[in-house]
Each structure stands twice: as structure tokens, then as C-alpha cells.
Scaffold this motif. Structure first.
Motif, short mmCIF file in Angstrom:
data_model
loop_
_atom_site.label_atom_id
_atom_site.label_comp_id
_atom_site.label_asym_id
_atom_site.label_seq_id
_atom_site.Cartn_x
_atom_site.Cartn_y
_atom_site.Cartn_z
N GLU A 124 5.66 -2.40 -3.78
CA GLU A 124 4.39 -2.92 -3.29
C GLU A 124 3.42 -1.75 -3.19
O GLU A 124 3.82 -0.63 -2.89
N TYR A 125 2.15 -2.02 -3.41
CA TYR A 125 1.13 -0.97 -3.44
C TYR A 125 0.24 -1.11 -2.19
O TYR A 125 -0.16 -2.21 -1.82
N TYR A 126 -0.08 0.03 -1.59
CA TYR A 126 -0.93 0.06 -0.40
C TYR A 126 -2.01 1.11 -0.59
O TYR A 126 -1.76 2.19 -1.12
N LEU A 127 -3.22 0.79 -0.13
CA LEU A 127 -4.34 1.73 -0.13
C LEU A 127 -4.64 2.11 1.31
O LEU A 127 -4.69 1.25 2.19
N GLU A 128 -4.87 3.40 1.53
CA GLU A 128 -5.18 3.91 2.87
C GLU A 128 -6.27 4.96 2.73
O GLU A 128 -6.10 5.94 2.01
N LEU A 129 -7.39 4.76 3.41
CA LEU A 129 -8.51 5.69 3.35
C LEU A 129 -8.75 6.26 4.73
O LEU A 129 -9.11 5.54 5.65
N GLY A 130 -8.54 7.57 4.88
CA GLY A 130 -8.79 8.23 6.16
C GLY A 130 -7.90 7.69 7.25
O GLY A 130 -6.69 7.60 7.11
N GLU A 131 -8.52 7.29 8.37
CA GLU A 131 -7.77 6.80 9.53
C GLU A 131 -7.55 5.30 9.52
O GLU A 131 -6.99 4.75 10.46
N PRO B 167 -2.48 -5.76 -4.76
CA PRO B 167 -1.73 -5.91 -6.01
C PRO B 167 -2.15 -4.85 -7.02
O PRO B 167 -3.30 -4.38 -7.00
N LEU B 168 -1.26 -4.48 -7.92
CA LEU B 168 -1.54 -3.43 -8.90
C LEU B 168 -2.75 -3.79 -9.76
O LEU B 168 -3.54 -2.91 -10.11
N THR B 169 -2.92 -5.07 -10.06
CA THR B 169 -4.04 -5.48 -10.91
C THR B 169 -5.39 -5.28 -10.25
O THR B 169 -6.41 -5.18 -10.94
N GLU B 170 -5.44 -5.20 -8.92
CA GLU B 170 -6.71 -5.06 -8.21
C GLU B 170 -6.98 -3.63 -7.73
O GLU B 170 -8.02 -3.37 -7.14
N ILE B 171 -6.05 -2.73 -7.99
CA ILE B 171 -6.22 -1.35 -7.52
C ILE B 171 -7.45 -0.72 -8.17
O ILE B 171 -8.21 -0.01 -7.51
N TYR C 181 10.18 5.78 -12.23
CA TYR C 181 9.11 6.69 -12.63
C TYR C 181 8.00 5.94 -13.38
O TYR C 181 6.83 6.26 -13.25
N GLY C 182 8.38 4.94 -14.13
CA GLY C 182 7.41 4.17 -14.90
C GLY C 182 6.38 3.50 -14.02
O GLY C 182 5.21 3.36 -14.40
N ARG C 183 6.78 3.05 -12.83
CA ARG C 183 5.83 2.40 -11.91
C ARG C 183 4.79 3.40 -11.41
O ARG C 183 3.62 3.08 -11.27
#
Length: 140
Positions: free
Chosen positions: A71-78, A85-89, A115-117
């Protein structure tokens, strides 16, 4: 006749000892609970024997994490991490870079993720306009 100097005057001092006791109790409570308040995504980073790179403290970092469940997570600063989802990154990263052009992008990949991910994620970041991507590891 009475002497006026013998009269008792009201005491104008405040006893601060109870306030100090309360403050010490609060200090202990905050010291115990502060480590529990750390937020983030649970990622077991690979361990390497290198020195950390110097960072510029005035910039916010965009951290893209890949968990063991892929699963993919975005975190900006605090801010707290948000699942994406990967398609919306690409869309999210473009928006962040348009608003904050000096943002450094770091990838935190769990060591059990193929590694491919991670490479697929880095390609998505490159297509979003990111030229330099840092990989986050833990020291031995």
C-alpha cells in the motif's frame, strides 16, 4: 493607648508549592505520553552501514511509503500519512510540487516489498516531475 505597629497585617504571599507539584506531575505525564504520539506508516526499512546525508531543515520533505502489504502512503511535513493508490500518486505529487517547488521527495520502502514495486513507484515520481528521489534506510 495601643501602639499601631502591633497590629497584624494580612499576608500577601501565595503558597506556590502545590502549583509546582501539579506542574511536575503534568511534566511526567507528557514525558510518558509523547513517544506514543508519533504517527507514521509502519515500514520495516532495510538496514545499511552508511552515514546519513546532511539535510536542509527549512524544507519540508514529501515521504512516499510502501508498506509490506504494498500500500502507498503520502506524508508531507507534520501531516499524518494518507493512503493513495499508485495510479493517483502522480496527481498528488504534481500538486504538491506545484505548491512547494523546493520539496524533497523520499521513498520509504519496506524491505519485504519486491524491488519492482519500488522501481515502479520511482518511475511514477519521475513522470510527476521529481528529478531527485532519496531512499530512506535505517542504520545498522
Amino acid at each position: 493607648m495601643r501602639n499601631k505597629g502591633n497590629r497584624r497585617r494580612p499576608m500577601a504571599e501565595i503558597n506556590v508549592v502545590p502549583y509546582i507539584d501539579v506542574m511536575l506531575v503534568l511534566l511526567v505525564i507528557f514525558m510518558v505520553t509523547a513517544p506514543m504520539l508519533t504517527q507514521g506508516v509502519d515500514v520495516e526499512l532495510p538496514r545499511v552501514s552508511t552515514e546519513p546525508l546532511p539535510t536542509e531543515d527549512d524544507r519540508e520533505n514529501l515521504i512516499v511509503s510502501v508498506t509490506a502489504d504494498q500500500e502507498y502512503y503520502l506524508e508531507l511535513g507534520e501531516e499524518s500519512p494518507q493512503s493513495v493508490p499508485l495510479t493517483e500518486i502522480q496527481t498528488f505529487v504534481r500538486q504538491i510540487l506545484e505548491n512547494n517547488p523546493g520539496t524533497a521527495v523520499l521513498v520509504r520502502g519496506d524491505q519485504s516489498v519486491p524491488y519492482g514495486r519500488v522501481v515502479e513507484l520511482m518511475v511514477m515520481l519521475q513522470q510527476s516531475g521529481v528529478h531527485n528521489v532519496g531512499l530512506v534506510t535505517e542504520p545498522l
